[in-house]
Design an enzyme around this catalytic site. Structure first.
Site, short mmCIF file in Angstrom:
data_model
loop_
_atom_site.label_atom_id
_atom_site.label_comp_id
_atom_site.label_asym_id
_atom_site.label_seq_id
_atom_site.Cartn_x
_atom_site.Cartn_y
_atom_site.Cartn_z
N ASP A 248 -27.35 -11.22 28.95
CA ASP A 248 -27.04 -11.10 30.36
C ASP A 248 -26.09 -9.89 30.47
O ASP A 248 -25.53 -9.45 29.45
CB ASP A 248 -26.37 -12.40 30.84
N LEU A 249 -25.91 -9.35 31.66
CA LEU A 249 -25.07 -8.14 31.81
C LEU A 249 -23.68 -8.49 32.36
O LEU A 249 -22.67 -8.40 31.65
CB LEU A 249 -25.77 -7.14 32.73
N ASP A 250 -23.67 -8.91 33.63
CA ASP A 250 -22.40 -9.14 34.32
C ASP A 250 -21.67 -10.33 33.69
O ASP A 250 -22.20 -11.44 33.66
CB ASP A 250 -22.65 -9.42 35.81
N THR B 76 -17.94 -7.14 35.63
CA THR B 76 -18.15 -6.57 36.96
C THR B 76 -17.77 -7.55 38.06
O THR B 76 -17.73 -7.16 39.23
CB THR B 76 -19.64 -6.20 37.13
N LYS C 45 -21.10 -16.22 40.36
CA LYS C 45 -21.50 -15.71 39.05
C LYS C 45 -22.93 -16.11 38.71
O LYS C 45 -23.29 -17.29 38.77
CB LYS C 45 -20.54 -16.20 37.97
N GLY C 46 -23.73 -15.12 38.38
CA GLY C 46 -25.12 -15.38 37.98
C GLY C 46 -26.06 -15.57 39.16
O GLY C 46 -27.26 -15.74 38.99
N ARG D 240 -27.90 -11.58 44.93
CA ARG D 240 -27.09 -10.96 45.98
C ARG D 240 -27.18 -11.73 47.31
O ARG D 240 -26.16 -12.04 47.92
CB ARG D 240 -27.53 -9.51 46.19
N SER E 193 -30.94 -9.51 33.25
CA SER E 193 -29.90 -9.59 34.29
C SER E 193 -30.48 -9.77 35.68
O SER E 193 -31.54 -9.23 36.00
CB SER E 193 -29.08 -8.28 34.27
N ALA E 194 -29.75 -10.50 36.52
CA ALA E 194 -30.16 -10.69 37.92
C ALA E 194 -29.85 -9.45 38.76
O ALA E 194 -30.34 -9.31 39.88
CB ALA E 194 -29.40 -11.88 38.50
N SER E 195 -29.05 -8.55 38.21
CA SER E 195 -28.56 -7.44 39.02
C SER E 195 -29.58 -6.34 39.24
O SER E 195 -30.26 -5.90 38.31
CB SER E 195 -27.32 -6.83 38.38
N ASN F 74 -28.51 -3.53 40.05
CA ASN F 74 -27.73 -2.35 39.67
C ASN F 74 -27.58 -2.22 38.16
O ASN F 74 -26.72 -1.46 37.70
CB ASN F 74 -26.34 -2.43 40.31
N LYS G 108 -32.44 -16.86 38.25
CA LYS G 108 -31.97 -17.89 37.33
C LYS G 108 -31.52 -19.09 38.19
O LYS G 108 -30.97 -18.85 39.26
CB LYS G 108 -30.78 -17.38 36.50
N GLU H 191 -25.17 -15.74 27.58
CA GLU H 191 -24.98 -15.95 29.03
C GLU H 191 -23.57 -16.42 29.35
O GLU H 191 -22.97 -17.17 28.57
CB GLU H 191 -25.94 -17.05 29.50
N ASP H 192 -23.05 -16.01 30.50
CA ASP H 192 -21.73 -16.48 30.92
C ASP H 192 -21.80 -17.41 32.14
O ASP H 192 -20.78 -17.89 32.60
CB ASP H 192 -20.81 -15.30 31.27
#
Ligand code: BG6
Ligand code: MG
Length: 218
Positions: free
Chosen positions: A9-11, A17, A45-46, A49, A114-116, A118, A145, A169-170
């Site tokens: 995962d990214l963020d 971020t 989180k996760g 948007r 990632s869900a982002s 960006n 997710k 994952e966070d």
């Protein structure tokens, strides 16, 4: 387990971020006339948007038409991207780069899940996009997710079976997504927040590829 690929995962896993998301959402809440706390921000989180905006509006007890919501989400994103583009490369979280490089050297495939929308901007900002064999972000998936789509797409692009992938994952929704995709999941954070993860580590700081191999050989 015969693990061949690592999906990150990214963020909150590679870079923190959440603080920029918080500042951008809070600015919007301020303009709408209510307070949005850091505790409220944890709920985002996760989360996608638009769902994040809905949660924010629920906090402020504000109801808006869909097209107004689209405009607000775009405004928030513009501010968020403005902040992320100023982010120095050293904001990559401690230990992440060495784990990514060591995993690659050992022959594991690496994907981003990632869900982002960006994600590319962020990976380029911290100069690590070249380390990934597959990058799946919010622009590629249609189901957020805990749907496993983002991770399954990653496994598919890497040409690795889901059961041979490990997800980092966070967010609780991300842990659920990994499990829904039949993948082993290492939570990054606390056991309280990530009770469903197969194992939880506080961060990548002092975490080595040997520690990883010990976990997966159990
Ligand atoms: C997730 C974050 O990775 O991406 C969420 O944890 C965020 O907080 C979501 O809302 C969507 O991100 P973006 O950058 O497309 O607005
Ligand atoms: Mg995350």
């Amino acid at each position: 387990m015969k693990i061949k690929a690592l999906i990150f995962d990214l963020d909150g896993v590679i870079v923190d971020t959440a603080k920029y998301h918080y500042l951008a959402w809070k600015e919007l809440a301020d303009e709408l006339g209510f307070f949005f706390s850091k505790t409220d921000n944890e709920k985002l989180k996760g989360v996608s948007r638009m769902r994040s905006l809905d949660i924010l509006l629920e906090v402020g007890k504000v109801e808006l038409e869909y097209d107004v919501k689209l405009q607000l989400a775009a405004k928030k994103n513009e501010r968020y991207v403005g902040m992320v583009k100023k982010m120095p490369a050293d904001e990559i979280l401690p230990g992440v780069l060495s784990v990514l490089k060591a995993a690659k050297e050992k022959g594991y495939k690496i994907a981003l899940g990632s869900a982002s929308k960006n994600a590319m901007t962020i990976l380029n900002q911290i100069n690590i996009s070249d380390l990934f064999d597959a990058i799946i972000d919010g622009n590629k998936v249609s189901n957020a997710k805990p749907d496993p789509e983002v991770f399954l797409m990653g496994a598919n692009e890497l040409n690795v079976k889901p059961q041979n992938c490990v997800v980092f994952e966070d967010a609780a929704a991300g842990v659920e997504a990994a499990h829904n995709g039949k993948m082993f999941c290492i939570g990054i954070g606390t056991k309280e927040n990530l009770a469903e993860a197969d194992i939880v580590i506080p961060s990548f700081e002092n975490f080595t590829i040997n520690d990883f191999e010990k976990i997966i050989s159990r």
